[in-house]
Design an enzyme around this catalytic site. Structure first.
Site, PDB file in Angstrom:
ATOM      1  N   GLY A  94       0.825  -1.197   0.000  1.00 40.26           N
ATOM      2  CA  GLY A  94       0.000   0.000   0.000  1.00 40.26           C
ATOM      3  C   GLY A  94       0.861   1.248   0.000  1.00 40.26           C
ATOM      4  N   CYS A  95       0.249   2.385  -0.336  1.00 40.80           N
ATOM      5  CA  CYS A  95       1.020   3.621  -0.460  1.00 40.80           C
ATOM      6  C   CYS A  95       1.531   4.088   0.898  1.00 40.80           C
ATOM      7  CB  CYS A  95       0.182   4.700  -1.125  1.00 40.80           C
ATOM      8  SG  CYS A  95      -1.466   4.938  -0.423  1.00 40.80           S
ATOM      9  N   TYR A  96       0.648   4.171   1.889  1.00 36.87           N
ATOM     10  CA  TYR A  96       1.091   4.586   3.224  1.00 36.87           C
ATOM     11  C   TYR A  96       2.136   3.630   3.797  1.00 36.87           C
ATOM     12  CZ  TYR A  96      -2.733   8.077   3.680  1.00 36.87           C
ATOM     13  OH  TYR A  96      -3.574   9.144   3.542  1.00 36.87           O
ATOM     14  N   THR A 135       4.318   1.820   2.343  1.00 33.28           N
ATOM     15  CA  THR A 135       5.612   1.990   1.688  1.00 33.28           C
ATOM     16  C   THR A 135       6.417   3.107   2.337  1.00 33.28           C
ATOM     17  OG1 THR A 135       4.798   1.140  -0.425  1.00 33.28           O
ATOM     18  CG2 THR A 135       6.742   2.577  -0.513  1.00 33.28           C
TER      19      THR A 135
END
Lengths: 346, 346, 346, 346
Positions: free
Chosen positions: D149-151, D153
């Site tokens: 997921g973006c967060y 990462t």
């Protein structure tokens, strides 16, 4: 690898040259100048260019630069470029000048709008106006290219097919342009501070903007007679992009489809022009970061008016991308080299 | 205290009516409708209106609302307003309608542009176009006011003095308008999502926007003959504000100062119009949240063109502020009551 | 009418004082200073304040100003305020100082963080920290109020109820704050130019921001022991607003509802604090242009952490609105006078 | 040329895959799906991808797609991905899944946070968490990569070096993250409309965001014990970018320089991590459009806290760029292929 140098590499157009040229496979950036950042690497000053750790800013000392490159990009302020262009040109270097100093062929007009005399009129005569879609053949042989202004690029590309084909009455042209804030340059100035620009929108320089004579010079040349235009620039609260909404009276009744055919014919093989389908109009967001010009057309039969909308990125097709395009043509490289990238959307 | 109700109180114009009227000293909001928020207090749904804890949304049931107020603001979608306006009006209530349903005096024109028949043409004849600067006397006696559209307000206020005084050729008018995103209404729609709008700018509805006949109706009436205009709206990545850049050919040679005198004379006593000094032009940022229209003028002698720039807040002077101004006039109140506030800047 | 003067009336906090005070019914602005705009009317320099045509900027000449007003607002840079505050105060005038010069009671701490000695320590002892929710009684009797910084206002209001009631361990406090760009002041500076700020977001001054000792002074005073906090400010690409997300370890297991009860009890009668319902959290957009502080609470049982979120407008509750609130208290006026306005949304 | 297909090619991560892969020299996009745009070319639907005129959207029919590609990118909503991943994987295709469906190794945790049972737990066991900086060796041999997921990462990359080296107390971690609006996906939703987001800022999903278990799974694995974190996401009014400000207690007294050494050692050879010099902190604007993670460090001795700031582009390093990086590793290609581009700045 051809060696290129950038004079004025810490403003927005200079940074954009660095970005584009660092991805170009046929050239190598051998020097970049900046007075305020001299001695520091590009990566140190600009974290977004972190790959340029070994390229170090130096002060602009012409004699020292001369041997370092075959072609020089000049991204200097207007006025400051005159002598430097002449120096490199007269020393047999190729030059792409991004300032306005060599765009206006008539030194009197230059003096009138920029308040400065032109001291290198012989060199001025050698300069080719760098709009590839119109002057490709001349650019091919040029050693000095005057890269067009951002507003003129969007305006002239919009009007070229219909002036050339005598579709409109050139005395009725109105160019209503809206530019992102990077067009004002990278500078400490209250008028471009976030709080003054964000959530705002205004016109400026109405009837007096310095890009007016440049637009008129080119349109007059295309029309074969002297043209005056209404040109109104506006300041958009976005980083990049120019949208120009252009109005002109049609010489005779026609429709959108017929006009679109003319545009497609003229721009058919142009790698950086996209003529949109009937009913579609450009958005600056679709060209951000690219060298494309998107173009939409509408015939308003109720008023017999042709409405042309063009969108470019002011820093790419309106400046550094077009400069690299010109370089590619001057050097006989593939025209799109270094310039094929998609918009980062959204 | 006069009792007022708002039909459609959860869209942006409805919210703006709530904001303005809650600070108005001569009226009391006695009812507000919203289908989706019925049963909830305004403060609960909209934390920014935290003082309206006791005002509860109800569904729009006309018969139930009738006795609750003396004057009704209708902020309903076009089409949906026709019957409701007629109901309140025929029941002897005062009505300010913010939809387009009662703005076009010719039902045929309405049908052509909105795709709907007008079913209340007798009531339509009673409606007064609510632009106070032009129709103040009629508004004073009106029971039904059709509040002007946002684009027409900025465009007509810009052109009124020079059409009335025969300064320009009305067949040459070009209106290039740029609006903030709230003009599209409060809705779940991909086209107005942040990522599609931010850092973007585009024209839309070129030559086909529904505000065109409204502008033409009023300008034709002022000119005493039928006028067609070029009207191009654009979408700005800002919340509020409309800037209109208007072009027209001058009937005879003149200068900016002379034209400014005419504007000052016409708008001299208008509480909500500011004619800017020569050389200054409006910025939407300077009118945000207010009922002001700022106006700047430039004569371009090179092209014999008059350029007029107007700025309004589309939700205030372009909608709810003007609606309250109309109410003040209808009720014989001080015109500026509830409407004197400064821009929140920056 | 009480006469008030504003020293430093062309920065963002000065402009905000002008906006708020021009709508205040019990005071009259009798003087406003600006070195760069001296001789011009406020309306001339700032078109958004078009009603202030008769208020003319003058240079800050203390002796000349002295007789013009009963109460002075000082919106001067840090350091520049020291002597001017002392001058007006020692001449029996009331003063609300918006700089940091009289906020830190310990001159040594002031010197350490601001790099300047404090030359008026006797006057410093008379200054009351102007946070009405905590120091209302002292402000009532004060002649000199040190108006709190923007970040400290949001942080202290968020922590006050739980430190006072020994709910959290004050040694674990983390304050992660995000401020709009107007917090940097009205200035020509590349770091706040539109193109550098827009579409960007960054932390700055981590662990070193000058508001740190101000926050620590007040929290220590509340806790009855010396507290050090982690305070990290960030720069938001918006004009106004500060959102502070605050973390602290709970002293014992509890839940959100119980903590909310404590906040409601403490802030029950505060006119400018809104404690949001469980599950709701503030958005700076809901307080823009107002003197409100919105506050949301969450107990995270998985980590035994209390999370507090506060939102204020940095120029209103974080500066000029709070200054007027303090003035109202000092003068025995209704506390909300001049400060009741709704957010302009969107 | 390796053939790749994209399932879900009209959302923001799908579009970003198209942008990146169309510039990749070792792969060819042979299929792309979209239900709503089936039958239209990518260029037709998205003018900014004007070079993709011959790539036509098709509906997602698994059996039909199977033979078209060697590797499948799945950019489908959570839940919708489970079965499709299993289908391609069990048919011996390589899969990079951008949904959350195969990120959580414990199906119970998945069920708890996503509200769905996991129906392919055998396949789930084969999935490798696609963070190259940590799991490069496993990714090399993987046939199914669950793209982070973006967060997570941004958070995990910030904490990895200091958890691994036992520098901090993992029970004290606070992750305060701020994401651009594209993180919410491409959808018609009032909450992400321009007028609701612009000039706003808020926290959301405090303590309940679904990326929490993903962060905890990875940090726990690194620490060798179960860790719970405070994770608070916020919504930024920008298109792209996540900045995470991370706090943790230090196990022993140290200084910024010493910690930076550790980070440099760990990330020394990572092509997409830039550890900034002491005193410098990341700005999302410097990574927009790139696969870089910028990282800044500060030891606050006053509170014995380590503060870590990371910046990534949520759609590139936080999604599609990392997915292509994973593909490059899986296929044994040069890791940076297709991913070397500079930020478009400003």
């Amino acid at each position: 690898m051809i060696k290129v140098a950038i004079c004025g590499g810490s403003g927005y157009t200079g940074l954009e040259l660095l970005r584009i040229l660092s991805g170009h496979h046929a050239v190598k950036i051998t020097a970049v100048t900046s007075e305020r950042s001299a001695g520091k690497s590009v990566a140190e000053v600009f974290p977004h260019l972190s790959s340029l750790q070994n390229l170090v800013y130096e002060p602009l000392v012409r004699e020292k630069l001369l041997s370092k490159a075959d072609l020089f990009f000049l991204a200097l302020p207007h006025g400051a470029s005159q002598e430097t262009v002449h120096f490199f040109y007269s020393n047999k270097k190729m030059v792409v000048d991004l300032s306005a100093d060599y765009r206006l062929s008539d030194p009197q007009v230059y003096k009138e709008w920029y308040g400065l005399p032109h001291n290198y009129t012989t060199t001025l005569k050698k300069a080719v106006f760098g709009l590839p879609e119109i002057y490709r053949n001349r650019i091919r042989k040029a050693k000095l290219v005057a890269n067009p202004g951002c507003y003129p690029t969007g305006a002239i590309l919009g009007l070229f097919p219909v002036i050339k084909n005598r579709i409109i009455d050139p005395s009725t042209i109105i160019i209503d342009s809206k530019s992102g804030t990077s067009g004002a340059g990278r500078k400490a100035d209250l008028s471009v501070s976030f709080c003054e620009v964000s959530e705002g929108f205004k016109a400026y320089g109405i009837g007096t903007h310095r890009h007016t004579p440049e637009i008129e010079q080119e349109l007059s040349s295309l029309a074969g007679k002297k043209i005056s235009v209404n040109f109104t620039p506006h300041l958009l609260p976005v980083n990049r992009g120019i949208l120009s909404t252009i109005y002109a009276q049609l010489n005779k009744k026609t429709d959108t489809a017929s006009i679109l055919k003319i545009y497609r014919k003229v721009y058919n093989r142009e790698p950086f022009i996209r003529v949109l389908e009937e009913g579609l109009f450009p958005n600056i967001k679709n060209v951000t970061g690219t060298n494309f010009c998107h173009l939409g057309i509408k015939v308003n039969n109720r008023t017999n008016t042709l409405i042309i909308v063009t969108a470019i990125d002011n820093l790419v097709k309106g400046a550094s991308g077009q400069a690299v395009h010109n370089m590619n043509i001057m050097l006989g490289l593939k025209e799109t080299e270094g310039l094929i990238s998609s918009t980062v959307f959204p």
